[in-house]
Design a protein around this motif. Structure first.
Motif, PDB file in Angstrom:
ATOM      1  N   SER A 174      -0.705 -12.123   1.141  1.00 42.90           N
ATOM      2  CA  SER A 174      -0.510 -10.487   0.593  1.00 42.90           C
ATOM      3  C   SER A 174      -1.030  -9.714   2.011  1.00 42.90           C
ATOM      4  O   SER A 174      -1.871 -10.461   2.909  1.00 42.90           O
ATOM      5  CB  SER A 174      -1.412 -10.064  -0.537  1.00 42.90           C
TER       6      SER A 174
ATOM      7  N   LEU B 214       0.604  -5.974  -6.697  1.00 45.03           N
ATOM      8  CA  LEU B 214       0.276  -6.848  -5.405  1.00 45.03           C
ATOM      9  C   LEU B 214       1.804  -7.271  -5.240  1.00 45.03           C
ATOM     10  O   LEU B 214       2.785  -7.407  -5.867  1.00 45.03           O
ATOM     11  CB  LEU B 214      -0.036  -7.863  -6.246  1.00 45.03           C
ATOM     12  N   THR B 215       2.063  -7.063  -3.699  1.00 47.30           N
ATOM     13  CA  THR B 215       3.255  -7.526  -3.034  1.00 47.30           C
ATOM     14  C   THR B 215       3.059  -8.886  -2.300  1.00 47.30           C
ATOM     15  O   THR B 215       1.848  -8.926  -1.551  1.00 47.30           O
ATOM     16  CB  THR B 215       3.642  -6.590  -1.871  1.00 47.30           C
ATOM     17  N   VAL B 216       3.616  -9.959  -2.516  1.00 46.85           N
ATOM     18  CA  VAL B 216       3.329 -11.288  -2.216  1.00 46.85           C
ATOM     19  C   VAL B 216       4.519 -11.710  -1.230  1.00 46.85           C
ATOM     20  O   VAL B 216       5.677 -11.360  -1.886  1.00 46.85           O
ATOM     21  CB  VAL B 216       3.351 -12.436  -3.243  1.00 46.85           C
TER      22      VAL B 216
ATOM     23  N   PRO C   5       2.218 -10.690  -9.260  1.00 46.88           N
ATOM     24  CA  PRO C   5       2.779  -9.866  -8.307  1.00 46.88           C
ATOM     25  C   PRO C   5       3.688  -8.875  -8.859  1.00 46.88           C
ATOM     26  O   PRO C   5       4.406  -9.313 -10.083  1.00 46.88           O
ATOM     27  CB  PRO C   5       3.546 -10.991  -7.419  1.00 46.88           C
ATOM     28  N   ARG C   6       3.853  -7.800  -8.194  1.00 47.70           N
ATOM     29  CA  ARG C   6       4.889  -6.765  -8.633  1.00 47.70           C
ATOM     30  C   ARG C   6       6.059  -6.940  -7.929  1.00 47.70           C
ATOM     31  O   ARG C   6       7.187  -6.727  -8.219  1.00 47.70           O
ATOM     32  CB  ARG C   6       4.295  -5.406  -8.445  1.00 47.70           C
ATOM     33  N   ASN C   7       5.921  -7.370  -6.336  1.00 50.95           N
ATOM     34  CA  ASN C   7       7.087  -7.759  -5.470  1.00 50.95           C
ATOM     35  C   ASN C   7       6.900  -8.865  -4.814  1.00 50.95           C
ATOM     36  O   ASN C   7       5.733  -9.374  -4.670  1.00 50.95           O
ATOM     37  CB  ASN C   7       6.991  -6.516  -4.428  1.00 50.95           C
ATOM     38  N   ILE C   8       8.086  -9.476  -4.630  1.00 52.31           N
ATOM     39  CA  ILE C   8       8.057 -10.807  -3.878  1.00 52.31           C
ATOM     40  C   ILE C   8       9.103 -10.701  -2.705  1.00 52.31           C
ATOM     41  O   ILE C   8      10.015 -10.124  -2.832  1.00 52.31           O
ATOM     42  CB  ILE C   8       8.426 -12.082  -4.911  1.00 52.31           C
TER      43      ILE C   8
ATOM     44  N   ILE D 247       9.601  -9.151 -11.880  1.00 49.95           N
ATOM     45  CA  ILE D 247       9.194  -9.294 -10.595  1.00 49.95           C
ATOM     46  C   ILE D 247      10.248  -8.541  -9.846  1.00 49.95           C
ATOM     47  O   ILE D 247      11.529  -9.020  -9.690  1.00 49.95           O
ATOM     48  CB  ILE D 247       8.623 -10.442 -10.026  1.00 49.95           C
TER      49      ILE D 247
END
Length: 503
Positions: A281, A217-219, A323-326, A346
């Protein structure tokens, strides 16, 4: 009190819509077919997901609450039809005139006749149940000090267009991160129940359909200004006569006691209201942007703090979604945020803010561009001069001495030597300049491009669903209506992706 047997199940609702809808479709005057899109969206919204969650917000005794599922479904249908019916954005008109005057809309709500429609007061009773804080300040008899909103803050705008100071300068981002790392909530969150409802009705079903990638998940996060259409000065109670000698100093009633003055960096103007901060997202396959969490905050609170409060609420109210990316803009560029995301594993993708403290080992008069490259005091980018293995640092030299510029007003005072000024940036020593994904990599650029999801969701919330034009008051009601709008955005995405069956 809440009685499960009075809750209209999804199967019961589907039976009513299928049975009565088939009859109404035979006669064009009922215009049932004109609401086919809304019908598909409501049939795809399973309210049974919250049937076990909401009983805790009702008393254990007293008169049973009726038509709770119908009320929520009616509110969502009302938002889906904003400005497309005679009610426009007026809930009073919708409940008292539009619904009773249309059997098609009555059936879509889950009622078989206008006699079964719940009254207006039941709608407000339902909305007020899920606010986890005292509602005394919203009372018509509540009085607050005069002059609390009469003066706008001093206009100190930074290079990024944001206010330099926020609502609580004494509380830094590092203080908030320290609290989160100790396992304590970042702050009291009266919106927690609404955020859980939003997760059950919107985010979780979208995850199950593949619209929200729970595995990678990229947030992205961003805040937007939401004006409150009330007077910042309040008004005197009816009992306070003009002849009263203490009239100027006595308390006043404020229609929106949570609202305050803030700076709208997009429109470059002051506004009186709130800040809506969202985590969003994007699904590249279906080309949809979705809100994951919505949080109303003070109009003057800086986005760097808003994000920390929001990501803490996200972890507590989304039941394991991680999330994996912020992706964040330069307003969020501070070491405390990097350290928190690093602690959680993250990937932080954040624009460099030239106003923020540059680096633990860089001179105070050196700033940095968005790529993390040093900029000299004259505003010129310094020249990359390779890596120094002894110092384990990347080396940058004066652009004048390297022949990249012809002149510099600080040539004599900055570095009189023939080699010019040199700056070393330690490798892997500063999370801001050495994030998990290198800033100059194609992977960083590809992921960071998804940050625009927040801007698109902001536009949908404010304009397509008219949040900035709604005549509502109080953070409690703003939060509730934002949740409804977020649910509708998810329903729109499921419809666009073809996940909702035909009627």
């Amino acid at each position: 009190m809440f009685k499960p047997e009075l809750w209209q199940s999804q199967d019961e609702y589907r039976t009513i819509v299928k049975t009565y809808g088939r009859r109404l479709s035979r006669n064009p005057k009922y215009a049932f077919k004109s609401y086919e899109k809304e019908c598909r969206k409501l049939l795809g919204l399973n309210l049974d997901a919250i049937a076990d969650f909401i009983p805790g917000f009702y008393s254990a005794s007293g008169r049973p609450a009726k038509n709770q599922a119908q009320i929520l479904r009616s509110l969502i249908l009302f938002v889906l039809l904003f400005n497309r019916t005679s009610a426009r954005t007026s809930l009073t008109t919708w409940v008292r005139e539009t619904l009773p005057g249309s059997i098609a809309l009555t059936v879509l709500v889950g009622c078989t006749s206008s006699d079964q429609l719940p009254p207006l007061g039941s709608y407000y009773d339902f909305m007020n149940r899920f606010w986890l804080a005292s509602r005394d300040i919203y009372s018509r008899t509540s009085l607050l000090p005069a002059g609390r909103n009469s003066r706008k803050p001093d206009k100190i705008i930074g290079t990024d267009g944001k206010l330099v100071e926020d609502d609580n300068p004494a509380l830094s981002a590092a203080d908030i991160v320290k609290r989160i790392m100790h396992g304590s909530p970042a702050c009291d969150n009266p919106e927690a129940a609404l955020q859980k409802l939003f997760f059950f009705l919107a985010v979780l079903p979208s995850m199950q359909r593949g619209l929200v990638d729970a595995t990678s998940l990229t947030v992205s996060g961003d805040g937007t200004a939401v004006p409150s259409h009330v007077s910042p000065y309040g008004h005197h109670p009816a009992s306070c006569l003009r002849s009263c000698p203490f009239r100027d100093g006595c308390g006043r009633h404020y229609s929106d006691p949570d609202a305050g003055w803030g700076w709208d960096s997009d429109n470059k103007c002051w506004y009186f209201g709130h800040t809506l901060y969202m985590l969003c997202s994007r699904n590249a396959k279906f080309k949809v942007e979705l809100p994951l969490l919505m949080n109303f905050t003070g109009a003057r609170r800086h986005d760097s703090k808003n994000f920390l409060y929001a990501i803490d609420d996200f972890g507590r109210n989304t039941y394991g979604l991680f999330p994996r990316n912020i992706c964040l803009d330069s307003a969020h560029d501070n070491l405390a945020t990097y350290r928190l995301l690093e602690r959680w594993g993250i990937n932080a993708l954040i624009d460099i803010n030239g106003r923020a403290k540059s680096s633990d080992n860089a001179p105070d008069d050196i700033t940095f561009d968005k790529q993390g490259h040093p900029v000299c005091r004259a505003g010129h980018g310094m020249v990359s001069w390779g890596n120094d293995p002894v110092k384990d640092a990347h080396k940058f030299r004066c652009p004048l001495k390297c022949g990249h510029i012809d002149s510099c007003p600080f040539a004599a005072s900055c570095s009189p030597g023939s080699y010019g000024r040199t700056v070393y940036i330690k490798n892997h020593a500063d999370l801001r300049f050495h994030p998990r994904i290198p800033r100059d990599s194609q992977q960083y650029k590809d992921i960071y491009s998804e940050r625009t999801a927040c801007e698109r969701v902001n536009d949908r919330v404010l304009n397509d669903y008219s949040l900035q034009y709604l005549m509502i008051r109080g953070k409690d009601h703003f939060s509730f209506w934002a949740m409804l709008i977020g649910i509708c955005i998810h329903l729109d995405a499921r419809y666009k992706a073809g996940f909702l069956a035909s009627v």
